[in-house]
Design an enzyme around this catalytic site. Sequence first.
Site, PDB file in Angstrom:
ATOM      1  N   ASN A 155     -11.040  -2.366  -5.004  1.00 44.29           N
ATOM      2  CA  ASN A 155     -10.316  -1.410  -6.014  1.00 44.29           C
ATOM      3  C   ASN A 155     -11.072  -1.204  -7.228  1.00 44.29           C
ATOM      4  OD1 ASN A 155      -6.917  -2.588  -4.759  1.00 44.29           O
ATOM      5  ND2 ASN A 155      -8.158  -0.801  -4.147  1.00 44.29           N
TER       6      ASN A 155
ATOM      7  N   ASP B 117       0.958  -1.236  -0.021  1.00 44.88           N
ATOM      8  CA  ASP B 117      -0.074  -0.210   0.095  1.00 44.88           C
ATOM      9  C   ASP B 117       0.780   1.392   0.070  1.00 44.88           C
ATOM     10  OD1 ASP B 117      -2.369   1.282  -0.038  1.00 44.88           O
ATOM     11  OD2 ASP B 117      -2.760   1.312   1.953  1.00 44.88           O
TER      12      ASP B 117
END
Length: 245
Positions: free
Chosen positions: A67, A19
Amino acid sequence: MMISDSKNDMPKHLAIIMDGNGRWAEKKGKNRIQGHSHGVKAVQKVVEEAVQLNIQYLTLYAFSTENWSRPQEEIGVLMKLLVSTLKSEFQKLLKNRIKLNVIGNMHELPAFVQKELEYVVEHTQDNNEMTLTLALSYGGREELSNVFKQLATKVKNNIISPEKIDQSIINEHLYTQNLPDVDLLIRTSGEKRISNFLLWQIAYAELYFSKVLWPDFTKKHLHKAITSYKKRERRFGKTSKQLLG
Ligand code: IPE
Ligand code: IPE
Ligand code: MG
């Protein structure tokens, strides 16, 4: 890597929530896309180092079911980046005897991505140095819902009886059926959450949160995480004394 007072061996299964690509780009005044392409460089280094360290299973969270709600343009670039990386890294996977595996809802991915993944998975299936699993269009809750659906259908069709459903049968119906439980889960970028990753499989994983943004994550940071892991006492519900005996 020399590590003293270690309680654990090298993690057999290392999973990473990669991330911070977007924030990395923002800090540098670049666009998010450039953050993702620098993220790929970090992936290359970490995969190489995992092989050097004899890690048997490396699982990378590359794209979550959630996502899909990102801007279409960003999704498109991520998909293209995935395919170009698979193409450019293919020879390296063969050379290092890495087997590629994918988990997630593959049918959701564009056809050109599915095609490339199928090709690389097929041509690396006999490799046994390390299994590299990419979590793509992956969501832990979706994975578990699919397991419940499959098991309910089997019960309905008298293939199994409800009493027979146990943890090992559940394992056999997960995307990760061929992988051991996660030993160490790393998340970069300072966020301390799981974001729907491997919910079942991390029941007893050691968690390691790093503030480093994914594109800046290096071998050195990986070593630091593993050193921390090795020093921890994994009790699995027992007392320290029991572990000694
Ligand atoms: C991780 O970086 C990559 C993917 C989720 C595909 P992000 O894109 O989430 O980066 P941040 O969290 O916005 O910084
Ligand atoms: C988790 O990162 C998914 C991947 C790394 C692929 P996100 O950036 O999507 O997670 P949230 O939205 O911050 O929880
Ligand atoms: Mg993020």
